[in-house]
Design a protein around this motif. Structure first.
Motif, PDB file in Angstrom:
ATOM      1  N   ILE A 189       0.846  -1.203   0.000  1.00 38.00           N
ATOM      2  CA  ILE A 189       0.000   0.000   0.000  1.00 38.00           C
ATOM      3  C   ILE A 189       0.877   1.247   0.000  1.00 38.00           C
ATOM      4  O   ILE A 189       0.585   2.238  -0.681  1.00 38.00           O
ATOM      5  N   GLY A 190       1.976   1.183   0.755  1.00 36.34           N
ATOM      6  CA  GLY A 190       2.893   2.311   0.791  1.00 36.34           C
ATOM      7  C   GLY A 190       3.470   2.616  -0.582  1.00 36.34           C
ATOM      8  O   GLY A 190       3.660   3.785  -0.945  1.00 36.34           O
ATOM      9  N   CYS A 191       3.741   1.572  -1.379  1.00 34.89           N
ATOM     10  CA  CYS A 191       4.238   1.782  -2.746  1.00 34.89           C
ATOM     11  C   CYS A 191       3.205   2.513  -3.593  1.00 34.89           C
ATOM     12  O   CYS A 191       3.545   3.397  -4.392  1.00 34.89           O
ATOM     13  N   LEU A 192       1.929   2.181  -3.414  1.00 27.58           N
ATOM     14  CA  LEU A 192       0.867   2.874  -4.145  1.00 27.58           C
ATOM     15  C   LEU A 192       0.760   4.328  -3.704  1.00 27.58           C
ATOM     16  O   LEU A 192       0.569   5.228  -4.533  1.00 27.58           O
ATOM     17  N   VAL A 193       0.907   4.562  -2.412  1.00 23.13           N
ATOM     18  CA  VAL A 193       0.794   5.921  -1.891  1.00 23.13           C
ATOM     19  C   VAL A 193       1.973   6.778  -2.344  1.00 23.13           C
ATOM     20  O   VAL A 193       1.883   8.009  -2.358  1.00 23.13           O
ATOM     21  N   LEU A 194       3.058   6.131  -2.750  1.00 27.00           N
ATOM     22  CA  LEU A 194       4.221   6.871  -3.243  1.00 27.00           C
ATOM     23  C   LEU A 194       4.050   7.367  -4.676  1.00 27.00           C
ATOM     24  O   LEU A 194       4.816   8.222  -5.132  1.00 27.00           O
ATOM     25  N   ILE A 195       3.049   6.853  -5.390  1.00 26.49           N
ATOM     26  CA  ILE A 195       2.875   7.202  -6.799  1.00 26.49           C
ATOM     27  C   ILE A 195       2.749   8.711  -7.019  1.00 26.49           C
ATOM     28  O   ILE A 195       3.354   9.252  -7.956  1.00 26.49           O
ATOM     29  N   PRO A 196       1.965   9.452  -6.197  1.00 28.42           N
ATOM     30  CA  PRO A 196       1.897  10.913  -6.420  1.00 28.42           C
ATOM     31  C   PRO A 196       3.255  11.602  -6.330  1.00 28.42           C
ATOM     32  O   PRO A 196       3.550  12.501  -7.135  1.00 28.42           O
ATOM     33  N   LEU A 197       4.089  11.199  -5.381  1.00 29.43           N
ATOM     34  CA  LEU A 197       5.413  11.808  -5.251  1.00 29.43           C
ATOM     35  C   LEU A 197       6.279  11.486  -6.459  1.00 29.43           C
ATOM     36  O   LEU A 197       6.958  12.366  -7.007  1.00 29.43           O
ATOM     37  N   PHE A 198       6.257  10.232  -6.900  1.00 30.22           N
ATOM     38  CA  PHE A 198       7.036   9.858  -8.077  1.00 30.22           C
ATOM     39  C   PHE A 198       6.506  10.560  -9.332  1.00 30.22           C
ATOM     40  O   PHE A 198       7.279  10.933 -10.219  1.00 30.22           O
ATOM     41  N   SER A 199       5.186  10.735  -9.405  1.00 24.96           N
ATOM     42  CA  SER A 199       4.589  11.462 -10.528  1.00 24.96           C
ATOM     43  C   SER A 199       5.112  12.892 -10.563  1.00 24.96           C
ATOM     44  O   SER A 199       5.470  13.417 -11.629  1.00 24.96           O
ATOM     45  N   ALA A 200       5.149  13.525  -9.398  1.00 23.94           N
ATOM     46  CA  ALA A 200       5.649  14.901  -9.314  1.00 23.94           C
ATOM     47  C   ALA A 200       7.097  14.972  -9.764  1.00 23.94           C
ATOM     48  O   ALA A 200       7.486  15.888 -10.513  1.00 23.94           O
ATOM     49  N   LEU A 201       7.895  14.014  -9.337  1.00 27.57           N
ATOM     50  CA  LEU A 201       9.314  14.014  -9.700  1.00 27.57           C
ATOM     51  C   LEU A 201       9.490  13.869 -11.202  1.00 27.57           C
ATOM     52  O   LEU A 201      10.321  14.561 -11.814  1.00 27.57           O
ATOM     53  N   TYR A 202       8.702  13.002 -11.826  1.00 21.47           N
ATOM     54  CA  TYR A 202       8.835  12.816 -13.278  1.00 21.47           C
ATOM     55  C   TYR A 202       8.430  14.080 -14.031  1.00 21.47           C
ATOM     56  O   TYR A 202       9.088  14.481 -14.994  1.00 21.47           O
ATOM     57  N   VAL A 203       7.351  14.711 -13.588  1.00 23.02           N
ATOM     58  CA  VAL A 203       6.917  15.943 -14.240  1.00 23.02           C
ATOM     59  C   VAL A 203       7.977  17.029 -14.070  1.00 23.02           C
ATOM     60  O   VAL A 203       8.284  17.772 -15.017  1.00 23.02           O
TER      61      VAL A 203
END
Length: 768
Positions: A275-289
């Motif tokens: 679940i923590g990996c899923l919750v990390l998706i917004p942060l990783f999305s921000a980093l990619y953008v």
């Protein structure tokens, strides 16, 4: 008497609720596109608010970056998000948020600072709008209109009207506000990242790739000159909307993960990790953008605000910090410094696969260190050997197959064994220590995100595009400071301008009018003086186009084009471009030139048959929208276009409002290269130019007081306060070279975060 007052209060609430909702529905009824859908959406949204009044706190941060119809509608004076804000205010009126007893709970200092800035906005708004004239079709679609003051000022006005709702909700239930705000920004970040995937061709690669290289070609391409824009329509004239948005929002991606991390509270299991990996998706999305903006100030904003967050976090856990040996911190800094240096070395030798091999060695070592505590020794050793050898194999293969450097096999083997051994042994020791202290799952929940961020950051910074950008920093700084000087030169030199500026939204109009170089970019107006037409003044950079709806495109790409146009100059010509276009860039363009052959001041009809691949059916995920555009490349020449039709083989006109009787509806302007005439590119200078010293001082006081309100929470380790402070820091740094306040969507989010900071009550939020 009490009953009469209650009845009067009810009537007032109902009256204003009906007025604001009526304005919202009326705006939707006259909106150029999606009228019925907007009306039904507004009704549904209002019904949700009646049941869940705080839903808007989640909705706006998610909605604003993801829904933008301006390139299709042609409207910039008001957009679809304005209608939803009117609906929000309507329900707030009905719920009694604007009652005097609620407003009295707002601190007097906040009221003073808000009033000071509101006074400045109001005074400068009137100046920018003057001389006031009745609305024309051109005013809805042109940044050069005096009504551009409405477009720019409305963000603060909306935020100010939403402030009582936000303030009351934070006071009544700050936990729900925290969850809604974090979740809304998280949805926005993930959505923006998906849109970036589409515009960079990543979705096309995934659906049509034939090899593993094809699948990841666009995803890992950090050398392309293409700069992402997502759906921020303000970037049709350049600007920095996406940069400012992600600088503001990335902290909330971090916040939602840390909030989940805090909720788990050391009770980690495999389920919690997933679940923590899923919750990390917004942060990783921000980093990619952030990485794909290729903007230096955005990188700096992210790094500086992340550093501020870490400092705030250390201050918040000062008791633990003071009890920890200084050598612990030195060891942490040394470890991550070593990892960073090794990753840069690996990327230069073997690219992404080499970094992946190094990261695998680190992760494998950490997992082995923990596994040796939880699993039998034999299983741990076998797993460790497998990961160790696999990392070496991948690293060797990456080095000897690299297209950029040549590394002999023997040398690659030696380097790989040494590097993997260093990474593997250190990380195994760290994992073992964490497991012995029974903090293993806590450790990996922090360690993994940092490692992932580092693995992605190294290629971004090392890519050809950013290396070029860094090398051009001195030249670009000179260009930017010369622009600031030009901005000041077009200001009036009197005390009135010093105190209240040139007027909100007035910069593009004044700069293009008074700066000789800027006036050469070209302008456009939708004219209705007995007959309707589009007027293009010649320049090198202006295009006015329409996005073609997929249903109007046919399989064979054969069309008949009819245009009626006139000019004031002999031997001038009109260009028509048919391109795949997003906002700032075009591809696969085909141009058609129409010469007036000496005919002036009379309507000339042009009819041609065309067959273009750009006008064939296309899949939505394959490329950018197809756009039909007009260009007037004749300097200082005026060309009027009265009627344009593009008939497909079914006899249907693929263009809407080709007679321009509805002004700029469905037409949208684009500037491909010359962006400085449209933006001041510095938030503080922008405030001084448009609102004078009163606006600049008022905003700085408001911002400083907002930071001051977050400090007690940061000092006490409160996550919500730290995230708000980090968010404000990020966008304020981005504003050093950005145009934060002339993008209505980004400015509205900025003001909402600012007002959230002003509403913090750290004594009541000790658990957040």
């Amino acid at each position: 008497m009490v009953m009469r007052l209650n009845k009067l209060d009810l009537i007032n609430r109902l009256f204003f609720a009906i007025v604001f909702f009526g304005l919202s529905v009326t705006g939707a009824f006259y909106f150029p596109v999606l009228k019925s859908f907007l009306i039904f959406s507004l009704v549904g949204y209002s019904m949700i608010l009646l049941k869940f009044p705080r839903f808007w706190i989640f909705f706006l941060p998610a909605f604003l970056p993801l829904v933008n119809t301006a390139p299709w509608s042609g409207h910039v004076l008001y957009e679809e998000f304005d209608l939803f804000i009117l609906a929000t205010i309507s329900i707030a009126c009905w719920k009694g948020y604007y009652r005097i007893d609620n407003l009295k709970t707002i601190d007097s200092k906040i009221i003073f600072f808000c009033f000071l800035f509101f006074l400045s906005v109001s005074i400068s708004f009137v100046k920018g709008l003057s001389p006031v004239h009745s609305l024309t079709p051109d005013d809805f679609s042109n940044y050069l209109s005096h009504y551009n003051s409405v477009r720019v000022a409305r963000s603060f006005i909306w935020a100010l009207l939403l402030f009582p709702l936000l303030h009351f909700d934070i006071k009544s239930d700050h936990r729900i506000v925290t969850t809604h705000l974090f979740s809304g920004f998280a949805v926005g970040l993930v959505g923006v990242c998906i849109i970036v995937f589409w515009e960079r061709g990543i979705i096309w690669d995934l659906l049509n790739g034939s090899s593993r290289y094809d699948y990841f070609r666009s995803l890992l391409d950090f050398s392309s000159e293409y700069r992402t824009t997502a759906l921020f329509s303000d970037m049709n004239t350049g600007g920095s909307a996406i940069d400012d948005y992600v600088s503001l929002s990335w902290a909330f991606g971090l916040g939602i993960y840390l909030k989940y991390f805090s909720a788990v509270n050391n009770k980690w299991s495999l389920k919690h990790i997933l679940i923590g990996c899923l919750v990390l998706i917004p942060l990783f999305s921000a980093l990619y953008v952030i990485g794909t903006t290729f903007t230096r100030i955005t990188y700096l904003s992210f790094g500086a605000s992340a550093f501020i967050f870490i400092i705030g976090w250390l201050v918040g856990i000062k008791d633990w910090v003071t009890q920890t040996n200084i050598f612990f911190y030195l060891a942490i800094i040394l470890f991550w410094g070593l990892i960073t240096g090794i990753f840069f070395f690996l990327y230069g030798r073997g690219g992404y696969i080499s970094i992946f091999a190094g990261a695998s060695g680190v992760l494998g070592g950490v997992m082995l260190g923990g596994a040796s505590y939880y699993f039998p020794r034999l299983i741990s050793i076998a797993g460790g050997v497998f990961i160790f050898m696999g990392s070496i194999f991948l690293m060797v293969r990456a080095m000897i197959t690299s297209r950029w450097t040549e590394t002999p096999l023997f040398e690659a083997c030696i380097i790989s064994m040494i590097v993997v051994w260093i990474l593997f042994s250190i990380s195994t020791g760290l994992g073992r220590i964490a497991a012995l202290k029974k903090k293993f799952f806590v450790f990996i929940s922090i360690f993994f995100p940092i490692l992932f961020v580092l693995s992605l950051t190294v290629p971004m910074v090392s890519g050809k595009r950013m290396q070029t950008r860094f090398s051009e920093s001195q030249r670009d700084a000179g260009t930017r400071f010369a622009h600031y000087k030009n901005v000041l030169n077009v200001m009036d030199t009197n005390m009135d301008t010093f105190f209240r500026g040139m007027g909100v939204g007035s910069f593009p109009r004044n700069f293009i009018k008074n700066n000789e170089k800027a006036s050469q970019i070209g302008t456009y107006h939708f004219v209705n003086d007995g007959e309707s037409f589009l007027r293009l003044k010649g320049g090198k950079d202006m295009a006015v186009g329409q996005r073609l709806l997929p249903g109007s495109l046919t399989a064979n790409g054969r069309y008949a084009l009819q245009i009626k146009a006139r000019t004031n100059t002999p031997d001038s010509f009109l260009s028509v471009g048919i391109c795949s276009r997003n906002l700032m860039d075009t591809t696969d363009c085909k141009f058609h030139k129409f010469s007036f052959k000496g005919l002036t001041n009379q309507w000339v009809e042009f009819i041609i048959s065309i067959e273009e691949n750009q006008l064939k059916n296309y899949k939505w995920y394959s490329s950018w929208p197809r756009i039909f555009s007009f260009y007037n490349l004749n300097k200082d020449v005026v060309i009027d276009i009265k009627d344009v039709r593009l008939y497909n083989d079914r006899g249907e006109n693929a263009l809407s409002n080709g007679t321009f009787e509805k002004g700029g509806q469905r037409w949208f302007s684009y500037n491909e290269h010359e962006h400085l005439p449209w933006h001041i590119k510095n938030m503080m200078l922008h405030l001084y130019y448009e609102q004078g010293m009163l606006g600049l001082v008022g905003f700085i006081l408001l911002l400083l007081y907002a930071f001051w309100k977050t400090w007690p929470g940061v000092k006490n380790g409160q996550l919500f306060s730290s995230i708000i402070a980090t968010s404000l820091t990020g966008i304020t740094i981005a504003g050093l070279t950005g145009c934060v306040l002339d993008s209505p969507r980004v400015a509205l989010l900025y003001y909402l975060v600012l007002f959230t900071a002003l509403s913090l009550d750290t004594k009541r939020m000790a658990d957040v």
